[in-house]
Write a protein that holds these residues in place. Structure first.
Motif, mmCIF file in Angstrom:
data_model
loop_
_atom_site.group_PDB
_atom_site.id
_atom_site.type_symbol
_atom_site.label_atom_id
_atom_site.label_comp_id
_atom_site.label_asym_id
_atom_site.label_seq_id
_atom_site.Cartn_x
_atom_site.Cartn_y
_atom_site.Cartn_z
ATOM 1 N N ASP A 149 -79.533 -46.909 -4.732
ATOM 2 C CA ASP A 149 -79.116 -45.557 -5.068
ATOM 3 C C ASP A 149 -79.725 -45.154 -6.420
ATOM 4 O O ASP A 149 -79.271 -45.608 -7.469
ATOM 5 C CB ASP A 149 -77.583 -45.516 -5.117
ATOM 6 C CG ASP A 149 -77.075 -44.125 -5.464
ATOM 7 O OD1 ASP A 149 -77.846 -43.152 -5.293
ATOM 8 O OD2 ASP A 149 -75.934 -44.014 -5.928
ATOM 9 N N TYR A 150 -80.727 -44.319 -6.346
ATOM 10 C CA TYR A 150 -81.507 -43.942 -7.532
ATOM 11 C C TYR A 150 -80.636 -43.290 -8.612
ATOM 12 O O TYR A 150 -80.789 -43.557 -9.799
ATOM 13 C CB TYR A 150 -82.640 -42.999 -7.100
ATOM 14 C CG TYR A 150 -83.557 -42.545 -8.205
ATOM 15 C CD1 TYR A 150 -84.495 -43.420 -8.744
ATOM 16 C CD2 TYR A 150 -83.500 -41.243 -8.697
ATOM 17 C CE1 TYR A 150 -85.353 -43.003 -9.755
ATOM 18 C CE2 TYR A 150 -84.354 -40.817 -9.702
ATOM 19 C CZ TYR A 150 -85.278 -41.699 -10.229
ATOM 20 O OH TYR A 150 -86.124 -41.290 -11.225
ATOM 21 N N ASP A 151 -79.707 -42.437 -8.193
ATOM 22 C CA ASP A 151 -78.905 -41.688 -9.171
ATOM 23 C C ASP A 151 -78.014 -42.580 -10.029
ATOM 24 O O ASP A 151 -77.699 -42.243 -11.163
ATOM 25 C CB ASP A 151 -78.053 -40.626 -8.469
ATOM 26 C CG ASP A 151 -78.930 -39.529 -7.888
ATOM 27 O OD1 ASP A 151 -80.022 -39.298 -8.453
ATOM 28 O OD2 ASP A 151 -78.547 -38.926 -6.870
ATOM 29 N N SER A 152 -77.575 -43.712 -9.468
ATOM 30 C CA SER A 152 -76.670 -44.555 -10.250
ATOM 31 C C SER A 152 -77.367 -45.783 -10.856
ATOM 32 O O SER A 152 -76.718 -46.687 -11.372
ATOM 33 C CB SER A 152 -75.480 -45.008 -9.399
ATOM 34 O OG SER A 152 -75.955 -45.687 -8.259
ATOM 35 N N ARG A 206 -84.809 -42.304 -18.085
ATOM 36 C CA ARG A 206 -85.366 -43.258 -17.117
ATOM 37 C C ARG A 206 -86.303 -44.304 -17.719
ATOM 38 O O ARG A 206 -86.737 -45.205 -17.010
ATOM 39 C CB ARG A 206 -86.156 -42.483 -16.040
ATOM 40 C CG ARG A 206 -85.288 -41.568 -15.183
ATOM 41 C CD ARG A 206 -84.482 -42.365 -14.196
ATOM 42 N NE ARG A 206 -83.631 -41.515 -13.381
ATOM 43 C CZ ARG A 206 -82.759 -41.979 -12.485
ATOM 44 N NH1 ARG A 206 -82.645 -43.277 -12.278
ATOM 45 N NH2 ARG A 206 -82.001 -41.157 -11.805
#
Ligand code: FES
Ligand SMILES: [Fe+2]
Length: 349
Positions: free
Chosen positions: A214-217, A333
């Motif tokens: 899960d990229y967002d978390s 990021r």
């Protein structure tokens, strides 16, 4: 401004100059300024029975060391005779002491000088300088680390690893030679590391990994000499037992060690400089649960490696351009990459 001025504020900072990767002089200087002062994986503890020679970072640091196990204690010594410098132990063997094969000088397993033929009348002999130098060494599970000239203690460097991985049962991790291998990458060692240090590229470069993580978390935490990226699972099936949301823990220890924990076990990656544009990456695989091997973020690591290798080799070509020097960072990021560049700068200054 020196190329090693990297602003501590990521929002203001520019990346490390391309010169660091392209100038032969910096590559040579990194040998003593970065690598000799860091902790390097030198052997697997399970390989060391009694006397075991090892080379710290072969083809780069090339420091010959010797592990000597004596009852409960494990010594790490310089594997070089204090007489005229012959290598002492050239292959794994069992013995109660060490005898040089050139002129018969003898040492105890803890490196103490014991005897030397034909040295009657030599003044101030033996002295402290005739003992084998002891080399700082420490173990983490099956991994034996040494440092030629440590800038910080093993305890300090590895504190966050030990603390955050307190739940790991190191004895359940079994080394698999069949699943271990080396990759050769046509790029500077630091380019390989800094790619590893951000999950930013996952949606662009790794389609299969992106489907399970899960990229967002995705999070990055930085410590003094290490950083930790945590990948969260899209499905509980691909997660750890200790935390149902975690799919992978990616620990980086400066300058070239990656400890990747997956529900099936551990993948250790050691990034080894060969030339300024050629790097060997050794993957050591430790399996704890075979049944989870082909699932989640830890599935098909060969494919992920290949995708990383291709993108890093494309960066190697790009940084040689006359039109590129430095870039900027994403504050959300690229904390891991910024932290890595700051450490390079600190060690190189
Ligand atoms: S070099 Fe070892 S005894 Fe001479
Ligand atoms: Fe990647």
């Amino acid at each position: 401004m020196s190329i090693f001025d990297i602003d501590p504020d990521i929002a203001r900072a520019s990346t490390l100059s391309a010169e660091f990767y392209t100038d032969e002089r910096y590559f040579a200087e990194s040998r003593d300024k970065i690598f000799a002062r860091s902790w390097q994986l030198a052997a697997r503890a399970s390989e060391v029975d009694n006397l075991a020679p090892a080379t710290v970072l072969e083809s780069f640091l090339d420091e010959p060391v010797l592990f000597a196990r004596e009852n409960e204690s494990l010594h790490c010594l310089a594997n070089v005779c204090t007489h005229r410098g012959k290598l002492l132990v050239e292959e794994n063997c069992r013995a109660g002491g060490i005898r040089c094969g050139y002129h018969g000088r003898r040492f105890a397993l803890d490196g103490r000088f014991l005897s030397m033929p034909e040295f009657d009348g030599v003044q101030d002999f033996p002295s402290e300088a005739d003992n084998l130098p002891k080399i700082p060494a420490a173990a983490l599970g099956d991994l034996l680390f040494v440092s030629v000239a440590p800038r910080a203690s093993f305890e300090e460097v590895f504190a966050p690893v030990v603390e955050r991985l307190a739940w790991v049962d190191w004895s359940s991790l079994k080394f698999s030679a069949a699943r271990s291998r080396d990759y050769f990458v046509d790029a500077h060692w630091a380019l390989y590391c800094e790619n590893y240090l951000e999950g930013f590229h996952i949606p662009f470069v790794h389609q299969s990994l992106n489907a399970v993580v899960d990229y967002d978390s995705y999070t990055t935490e930085t410590f003094r000499f290490a950083s930790l990226q945590t990948g969260r699972a899209k499905s509980g099936d691909d997660a750890f037992d200790f935390d149902e949301s975690v799919a992978a823990l990616y620990f980086f220890v400066f300058p070239n060690l990656m400890l990747n924990f997956y529900p099936w076990g551990l993948s250790v990656n050691v990034v080894k400089p060969l030339r300024k544009d050629l790097t060997k990456v050794s993957y050591l695989t430790y399996v704890a649960d075979e049944s989870k091997l082909d699932r989640g973020a830890g599935a098909d690591l060969g494919r992920v490696e290949y995708e990383d290798q291709r993108v890093v080799e494309a960066v190697q070509k790009g940084i040689n351009s006359r039109f590129y020097d430095r870039g900027r960072y994403s504050p959300s990021r690229e904390q891991g990459t910024h932290h890595f560049h700051r450490l390079i700068a600190e060690f190189m200054k």
